[in-house]
Motif scaffolding. Sequence first.
Motif, short mmCIF file in Angstrom:
data_model
loop_
_atom_site.label_atom_id
_atom_site.label_comp_id
_atom_site.label_asym_id
_atom_site.label_seq_id
_atom_site.Cartn_x
_atom_site.Cartn_y
_atom_site.Cartn_z
N ARG A 4 0.89 -1.22 -0.10
CA ARG A 4 -0.08 -0.04 0.03
C ARG A 4 0.80 1.35 -0.13
N GLY A 5 0.71 2.22 -0.86
CA GLY A 5 1.55 3.31 -1.11
C GLY A 5 2.66 3.20 -2.12
N CYS A 204 11.83 1.50 9.79
CA CYS A 204 11.13 1.53 8.45
C CYS A 204 12.31 1.20 7.30
N ILE A 211 8.70 2.53 12.81
CA ILE A 211 7.53 2.02 12.18
C ILE A 211 6.58 1.07 13.08
N ALA A 217 -4.70 -6.30 10.25
CA ALA A 217 -4.49 -4.90 9.56
C ALA A 217 -6.11 -4.66 9.77
N ALA A 238 -0.08 -5.30 9.05
CA ALA A 238 0.19 -3.69 8.31
C ALA A 238 1.17 -3.16 9.14
N ASP A 240 3.37 0.78 9.27
CA ASP A 240 2.95 2.16 8.72
C ASP A 240 4.13 2.86 9.58
N CYS A 241 4.89 3.68 8.71
CA CYS A 241 5.94 4.43 9.24
C CYS A 241 5.39 5.80 9.51
N GLN A 242 5.87 6.17 10.76
CA GLN A 242 5.46 7.40 11.35
C GLN A 242 6.32 8.67 10.80
N GLY A 245 5.61 8.04 6.18
CA GLY A 245 4.44 7.76 5.85
C GLY A 245 4.04 6.47 4.85
N SER A 247 3.38 2.56 4.06
CA SER A 247 2.71 1.53 4.66
C SER A 247 2.63 0.35 3.63
N ASP A 249 1.32 -3.86 3.60
CA ASP A 249 0.56 -5.17 4.02
C ASP A 249 1.17 -6.38 3.57
#
Length: 326
Positions: A4-5, A204, A211, A217, A238, A240-242, A245, A247, A249
């Motif tokens: 995703r992303g 990440c 992350i 998820a 899932a 997700d990196c803070q 951004g 992400s 799955d």
Amino acid sequence: MVERGESRGVGNGDGSSGDSGPDDDRGGRTATGRADPTAVFELLADETRLAIVRELAAERQSNWQWAGATFAELRRAVGVEDAGNFSYHLEKLCGPLVVKDGDEYHLRNRGVQLVGAVESGRYTGPGDPFREEVAYDCPHSRCDRSLVGVYDDQYFRIRCPDHDVFNGTALPPVAADHHTTAELVEITMLDLRQQVQRAKAGVCPNCWGPIEGRLPATDTSLSSQIDADIPEDALLAAFDCQQCGISFDLPPGACVVEHTAVMAFYQHHDEPIRGRPYVDLPFCHLGRGVLESDDPVRVRVDVELDGDVLRLWLDGETNVVEYERE
């Protein structure tokens, strides 16, 4: 891996203590003390400055030694006759990418990494696309097609010609130019596994920021880049990196491939596992994870070989908390 992303590539590690020289000039810094990325890229927009960075990288690339060159040596290597013009460009680099230590100029670690990215071809074009069959079959029971490796726009995918993209990752042109498709499959999988291991460790794989892993998820929506028909109730982990951004799955089984119990299990059965794509490992397929408990989260993954079963349980952060062999 189901993504995703945006696609990503993973940078080189920095195990050097090389940035030990003086650092009086910290030009191009932001208020937080970090270099402004736009200023760094503007520096390399000039061919003379890029040539200087490349020459200094050659001094450092042997075991990341803190080695450099004098002004005269560097000007001679770059081939600039006008000393004043050369001095102007060299001073522009000092601080963000270059440090003067005694009589020599040294390239910072970030400069070595930038040169590596340039030499890989990441910034010189999309690379030559190709499409070729690989030695794996589509895992769907009703499909008898062989999978193909597809390279396009610096992205290598393993897919079925009819319906699915199974695994993929960013790959620079230099890798595609120097390896066969079969080798690229193994290289891609080694890279993907390293990315998953780093993500599971909270780092990440794209920017090295923090992350978080989550299982199951809560949102399995996919970008248009992936055209697989994912069931709405698919059980996925899932990440997700803070920081950046990004992400992605992936099925729960992909989180246990590198676990010591799984590696030993395959070794016991004389089955190779290194370099094999997730699509060729049945326990990594969609639908092979079972949510046994919501509180606390416990997801079971069964690894089966020759009638022998290894069962592993993961928690809500994708960690293996228990395993047993039947």
